[in-house]
Motif scaffolding. Structure first.
Motif, short mmCIF file in Angstrom:
data_model
loop_
_atom_site.label_atom_id
_atom_site.label_comp_id
_atom_site.label_asym_id
_atom_site.label_seq_id
_atom_site.Cartn_x
_atom_site.Cartn_y
_atom_site.Cartn_z
N LYS A 108 3.13 -14.05 1.37
CA LYS A 108 2.00 -13.77 1.88
C LYS A 108 2.22 -12.49 2.99
N ILE A 109 1.21 -11.59 2.88
CA ILE A 109 1.19 -10.39 3.77
C ILE A 109 -0.30 -10.27 4.46
N PRO A 110 -0.34 -10.44 5.62
CA PRO A 110 -1.88 -10.20 6.26
C PRO A 110 -2.53 -8.93 5.87
N SER A 111 -4.01 -9.12 5.33
CA SER A 111 -4.64 -8.03 4.72
C SER A 111 -4.55 -6.78 5.42
N PHE A 112 -4.61 -6.85 6.64
CA PHE A 112 -4.78 -5.68 7.46
C PHE A 112 -3.69 -4.57 7.29
N ILE A 113 -2.51 -5.50 7.00
CA ILE A 113 -1.22 -4.87 6.86
C ILE A 113 -1.22 -4.06 5.43
N ILE A 114 -1.63 -4.60 4.40
CA ILE A 114 -1.81 -3.97 3.21
C ILE A 114 -2.67 -2.99 3.26
N PHE A 132 -9.21 -11.65 8.00
CA PHE A 132 -8.05 -12.00 8.68
C PHE A 132 -7.20 -13.20 8.10
N GLY A 133 -7.21 -12.93 6.45
CA GLY A 133 -6.62 -13.74 5.87
C GLY A 133 -5.15 -13.08 5.15
N ASP A 134 -4.64 -13.75 4.16
CA ASP A 134 -3.36 -13.17 3.87
C ASP A 134 -3.48 -12.79 2.36
N VAL A 135 -2.67 -11.61 1.92
CA VAL A 135 -2.92 -11.50 0.59
C VAL A 135 -1.56 -12.13 0.01
N TYR A 136 -1.61 -13.00 -1.11
CA TYR A 136 -0.69 -13.75 -1.79
C TYR A 136 -0.13 -12.89 -2.87
N PHE A 137 1.21 -13.07 -2.87
CA PHE A 137 1.98 -12.45 -4.15
C PHE A 137 2.74 -13.68 -4.70
N LEU A 138 2.16 -13.94 -6.03
CA LEU A 138 2.55 -15.14 -6.87
C LEU A 138 3.90 -15.31 -7.01
N SER A 139 4.53 -14.23 -7.44
CA SER A 139 5.92 -14.17 -8.04
C SER A 139 6.97 -14.92 -6.99
N PHE A 165 -10.83 -3.95 3.79
CA PHE A 165 -11.94 -4.61 3.02
C PHE A 165 -11.35 -5.08 1.48
N LEU A 166 -10.95 -4.15 1.00
CA LEU A 166 -10.42 -4.41 -0.57
C LEU A 166 -9.37 -5.60 -0.56
N ALA A 167 -8.37 -5.36 0.43
CA ALA A 167 -7.35 -6.04 0.50
C ALA A 167 -7.80 -7.86 1.10
N SER A 168 -8.75 -7.66 1.60
CA SER A 168 -9.37 -8.85 2.09
C SER A 168 -9.73 -9.92 1.12
N PHE A 169 -10.00 -9.48 -0.31
CA PHE A 169 -10.47 -10.07 -1.51
C PHE A 169 -9.49 -11.02 -2.05
N ILE A 170 -8.10 -10.44 -1.70
CA ILE A 170 -6.96 -10.69 -2.44
C ILE A 170 -6.28 -12.06 -1.90
N ASN A 171 -7.03 -13.06 -1.97
CA ASN A 171 -6.47 -14.26 -1.25
C ASN A 171 -6.63 -15.61 -2.29
N ASN A 177 10.16 -7.98 -9.91
CA ASN A 177 8.94 -8.46 -10.30
C ASN A 177 7.95 -8.50 -9.09
N THR A 178 8.63 -9.04 -8.15
CA THR A 178 7.89 -9.23 -6.65
C THR A 178 7.45 -7.59 -6.20
N LEU A 179 8.61 -7.05 -6.11
CA LEU A 179 8.51 -5.63 -5.54
C LEU A 179 7.39 -4.85 -6.48
N ILE A 180 7.40 -5.26 -7.71
CA ILE A 180 6.29 -4.38 -8.57
C ILE A 180 5.21 -4.75 -8.38
N GLU A 181 4.86 -6.20 -8.28
CA GLU A 181 3.80 -6.94 -7.79
C GLU A 181 3.17 -6.21 -6.59
N ILE A 182 3.79 -6.13 -5.50
CA ILE A 182 3.35 -5.64 -4.04
C ILE A 182 3.17 -4.34 -4.33
N ILE A 183 3.87 -3.46 -4.89
CA ILE A 183 3.39 -1.76 -5.20
C ILE A 183 2.24 -1.47 -6.01
N THR A 184 2.15 -2.60 -7.02
CA THR A 184 1.02 -2.39 -7.92
C THR A 184 -0.32 -2.68 -6.94
#
Length: 168
Positions: A93-99, A82-89, A68-74, A4-11
């Motif tokens: 958290k992965i830095p938004s620039f990596i996403i 410079f925030g992190d993207v959080y995956f709830l499952s 820019f788009l990834a920077s909203f997912i926090n 489920n986490t893998l699917i969430e990240i890929i999505t």
């Protein structure tokens, strides 16, 4: 990592990647003379040296758009470059620039993701088969134990009813 986490990240990465393609298309529409015209040789092939600035510009626009788009997912749902993207499952958290980098990875990245998904599916199927085999083996052992008990009881009955049997 759970499926489920893998699917969430890929999505999330896929949705950002698709959105980034739209951003690049809009940029090419606004500045077609610079971003949309590939530099070619007189024979019609891509001139990689002459086209270098255009290709780098397109890649930068794609990366900045994805970042820019990834920077909203926090957690705050506010723009944070410079925030992190959080995956709830799994609270990953992965830095938004990596996403942003992953979302602009292109066909090689998505081919790799497809390989990971296929491998994950094969592992899942293998576990299902192993569980079924294990269940069948357990049922066969129980059946065999019951057969052995039945044979023992039957042997005792035959022995008791035999004419040569002398009760003790």
């Amino acid at each position: 990592m759970k499926t489920n986490t893998l699917i969430e990240i890929i999505t999330i990465i896929l949705s950002i990647s698709i959105s980034t393609e739209r951003i690049v298309t809009v940029a090419k529409t606004i500045w077609p003379e610079f971003l949309d015209n590939e530099k070619t040789t007189p024979s019609g092939q891509l001139d990689k040296v002459a086209d270098k600035r255009r290709r780098i510009s397109v890649q930068l626009i794609a990366f900045i758009g994805a970042w820019f788009l990834a920077s909203f997912i926090n957690k705050e749902n506010k723009l944070n470059f410079f925030g992190d993207v959080y995956f709830l499952s799994e609270n990953i958290k992965i830095p938004s620039f990596i996403i942003g980098i992953l979302a602009t990875g292109g066909s090689t990245f998505w081919s790799s993701i497809l390989g990971i998904i296929k491998a994950n599916k094969e592992i899942k199927n293998q576990h299902i088969v192993e569980n079924r085999i294990s269940t069948i083996e357990k049922n066969n052992i129980i059946s065999l134990e019951n057969d052995i008990k039945s044979d023992e009881v039957l042997s005792k009955i035959i022995a008791i009813n035999s004419p040569t049997h002398i009760p003790s």
